[in-house]
Design a protein around this motif. Sequence first.
Motif, PDB file in Angstrom:
ATOM      1  N   HIS A 130       0.819  -1.199   0.000  1.00  0.00           N
ATOM      2  CA  HIS A 130       0.000   0.000   0.000  1.00  0.00           C
ATOM      3  C   HIS A 130       0.863   1.264   0.000  1.00  0.00           C
ATOM      4  N   LYS A 131       2.089   1.157   0.486  1.00  0.00           N
ATOM      5  CA  LYS A 131       2.997   2.300   0.443  1.00  0.00           C
ATOM      6  C   LYS A 131       3.760   2.350  -0.880  1.00  0.00           C
ATOM      7  N   SER A 132       4.082   1.206  -1.421  1.00  0.00           N
ATOM      8  CA  SER A 132       4.770   1.141  -2.713  1.00  0.00           C
ATOM      9  C   SER A 132       3.817   0.516  -3.724  1.00  0.00           C
ATOM     10  N   PRO A 133       3.007   1.320  -4.399  1.00  0.00           N
ATOM     11  CA  PRO A 133       1.994   0.762  -5.299  1.00  0.00           C
ATOM     12  C   PRO A 133       2.614  -0.176  -6.325  1.00  0.00           C
ATOM     13  N   LEU A 134       1.959  -1.298  -6.526  1.00  0.00           N
ATOM     14  CA  LEU A 134       2.478  -2.296  -7.445  1.00  0.00           C
ATOM     15  C   LEU A 134       2.397  -1.827  -8.884  1.00  0.00           C
ATOM     16  N   ASN A 135       3.315  -2.316  -9.664  1.00  0.00           N
ATOM     17  CA  ASN A 135       3.317  -2.070 -11.091  1.00  0.00           C
ATOM     18  C   ASN A 135       2.905  -3.362 -11.783  1.00  0.00           C
ATOM     19  N   LEU A 136       2.136  -3.230 -12.867  1.00  0.00           N
ATOM     20  CA  LEU A 136       1.672  -4.408 -13.589  1.00  0.00           C
ATOM     21  C   LEU A 136       2.838  -5.276 -14.042  1.00  0.00           C
ATOM     22  N   GLU A 137       3.916  -4.649 -14.470  1.00  0.00           N
ATOM     23  CA  GLU A 137       5.081  -5.395 -14.936  1.00  0.00           C
ATOM     24  C   GLU A 137       5.748  -6.165 -13.801  1.00  0.00           C
ATOM     25  N   VAL A 138       5.689  -5.624 -12.575  1.00  0.00           N
ATOM     26  CA  VAL A 138       6.270  -6.310 -11.431  1.00  0.00           C
ATOM     27  C   VAL A 138       5.526  -7.614 -11.163  1.00  0.00           C
ATOM     28  N   VAL A 139       4.205  -7.559 -11.177  1.00  0.00           N
ATOM     29  CA  VAL A 139       3.409  -8.757 -10.903  1.00  0.00           C
ATOM     30  C   VAL A 139       3.601  -9.793 -12.002  1.00  0.00           C
ATOM     31  N   GLU A 140       3.592  -9.369 -13.252  1.00  0.00           N
ATOM     32  CA  GLU A 140       3.796 -10.306 -14.364  1.00  0.00           C
ATOM     33  C   GLU A 140       5.160 -10.983 -14.276  1.00  0.00           C
ATOM     34  N   THR A 141       6.199 -10.191 -13.992  1.00  0.00           N
ATOM     35  CA  THR A 141       7.550 -10.750 -13.900  1.00  0.00           C
ATOM     36  C   THR A 141       7.686 -11.677 -12.698  1.00  0.00           C
ATOM     37  N   ALA A 142       7.091 -11.288 -11.572  1.00  0.00           N
ATOM     38  CA  ALA A 142       7.168 -12.113 -10.372  1.00  0.00           C
ATOM     39  C   ALA A 142       6.543 -13.483 -10.613  1.00  0.00           C
ATOM     40  N   ARG A 143       5.418 -13.513 -11.266  1.00  0.00           N
ATOM     41  CA  ARG A 143       4.761 -14.795 -11.538  1.00  0.00           C
ATOM     42  C   ARG A 143       5.591 -15.642 -12.504  1.00  0.00           C
ATOM     43  N   ARG A 144       6.234 -14.973 -13.453  1.00  0.00           N
ATOM     44  CA  ARG A 144       7.057 -15.686 -14.427  1.00  0.00           C
ATOM     45  C   ARG A 144       8.337 -16.216 -13.785  1.00  0.00           C
ATOM     46  N   GLU A 145       8.879 -15.481 -12.795  1.00  0.00           N
ATOM     47  CA  GLU A 145      10.145 -15.843 -12.174  1.00  0.00           C
ATOM     48  C   GLU A 145       9.985 -16.700 -10.923  1.00  0.00           C
ATOM     49  N   GLY A 146       8.756 -17.043 -10.560  1.00  0.00           N
ATOM     50  CA  GLY A 146       8.542 -17.888  -9.391  1.00  0.00           C
ATOM     51  C   GLY A 146       8.675 -17.175  -8.072  1.00  0.00           C
ATOM     52  N   VAL A 147       8.317 -15.886  -8.030  1.00  0.00           N
ATOM     53  CA  VAL A 147       8.324 -15.113  -6.788  1.00  0.00           C
ATOM     54  C   VAL A 147       6.878 -14.827  -6.404  1.00  0.00           C
ATOM     55  N   VAL A 148       6.470 -15.307  -5.239  1.00  0.00           N
ATOM     56  CA  VAL A 148       5.103 -15.114  -4.762  1.00  0.00           C
ATOM     57  C   VAL A 148       5.056 -13.830  -3.938  1.00  0.00           C
ATOM     58  N   LEU A 149       4.222 -12.893  -4.336  1.00  0.00           N
ATOM     59  CA  LEU A 149       4.092 -11.616  -3.648  1.00  0.00           C
ATOM     60  C   LEU A 149       2.918 -11.681  -2.676  1.00  0.00           C
ATOM     61  N   VAL A 150       3.146 -11.296  -1.440  1.00  0.00           N
ATOM     62  CA  VAL A 150       2.083 -11.233  -0.436  1.00  0.00           C
ATOM     63  C   VAL A 150       2.157  -9.873   0.241  1.00  0.00           C
ATOM     64  N   CYS A 151       1.017  -9.204   0.310  1.00  0.00           N
ATOM     65  CA  CYS A 151       0.978  -7.847   0.846  1.00  0.00           C
ATOM     66  C   CYS A 151       0.459  -7.841   2.275  1.00  0.00           C
ATOM     67  N   LEU A 152       1.076  -7.023   3.112  1.00  0.00           N
ATOM     68  CA  LEU A 152       0.620  -6.864   4.486  1.00  0.00           C
ATOM     69  C   LEU A 152      -0.652  -6.027   4.520  1.00  0.00           C
ATOM     70  N   PRO A 153      -1.558  -6.294   5.461  1.00  0.00           N
ATOM     71  CA  PRO A 153      -2.777  -5.479   5.564  1.00  0.00           C
ATOM     72  C   PRO A 153      -2.431  -4.069   6.031  1.00  0.00           C
TER      73      PRO A 153
END
Length: 426
Positions: free
Chosen positions: A291-314
């Motif tokens: 929520h402090k560092s808004p996600l970028n669409l390219e970050v999520v796409e690359t993370a899924r492709r590279e096997g990095v699971v992103l989890v955000c704190l509430p």
Amino acid sequence: MPSRNHLDKIGRKKKKKWTEEAMEHALTQVKSGRYTVRQAAKEFGVPKSSLGDRVSGRVRPGSRSGPAQLITSADEELLVEFSSYVSKHGFPLTKRQLVSFASSIYKRQHRRVAFSKLGQTWWLNFRKRQGKNITVQAADAGARRARKVRVAKEALDYFFRILNSVLEAHALADKPQRIWNCNEVAFQLARKRATPPKSAARGCQSAPAFKDRVSVLACLNAAGADVPPFVVYSKAYPGGLCYKTRGPSSALYGCSDSGRVTSELFKKWFLGHFLLHAPKERPLLLVFDGHKSPLNLEVVETARREGVVLVCLPPHCSHLLQPLDAGLFPLIKRRFAALSGDADVTLFAVSKKDFSGVFKGAYQVTREDEGIGIVKESFRKCGLYPSCHFPLNRERLMSLQNTDAQPGDATAPNGVVSLALPGMSA
């Protein structure tokens, strides 16, 4: 910007009474020579002008009426699937965020366009097209304001359900070296200058001239290993290259107007720095405050492709769930204050040019037994590793059961207008 009433009037206009299948049959009969355009239009119940346009080639078969679709159907499906993914990992999209991601897709297709054409009209039409696939959840403003003071128990329950499901699905429960947390810490710098005395008796006084802000994005795992830090200066880089040569080894540098990590800087860090220095074993789990560092669409796409699971704190729970806030950052600030000769750990009399050199000495604690032990203990206290839904004082929790939400509402714990697939489980 068109209103809903205006779009409703457009939607009440006379709709076509023929199908694309009927138009295809009529077009086939005309091209085979069995029927004329007039005869085929009458036989299959399609407009003669529309059939004539397809016969002449002015309109391609299967083309939709009206203006050209700004985002293709395939990209819309990608957007819906993307919103489902991020919702399942703790950061459901607001309307504003989803339109921003859609604009990124549009700009990717139209690189010469300097601005996005997506606005309220696109949003309302998207809602109509994807009404069966998405659910818009209304924000509960009262609950959101209250969460700034207290922590919502439902938000913590929601987060640990997500965390446990991710750890189980990717077999990470016993792999601390693959569980990472990144967080940002700020250093407020103040240069001081001598001001002319008002009287000779009072002498020369020291007063702040101006302040600079420097943020550091640190990333460590539950085993105590780190990715070299990302140093972000406010407004501009210091003069010369000494800030790079004197700073921590392999550190990354950037700048922004506020001295904070922005969406573009987070993308720069993740794509060009985290993936470079992180372990090659996959998958990896990266927990952070999205929520402090808004996600970028390219970050999520690359993370899924590279096997990095992103989890955000509430939101409003970082003081309970951020391992680096729990012990490492206060220790680094105390070390920084001692090296810079400051007694205060909130304001440092260090210039931007000298910051990286002083910070290098303070950051060295992450490679010492004391710092590694603090990081491991902080992951344990925050419940990230081993995963544990720790008990909290009831005074720090807030139940959402007495809010003004309507019965049956599936408001996400984030308390924002969000998108999620119907029936989606955490």
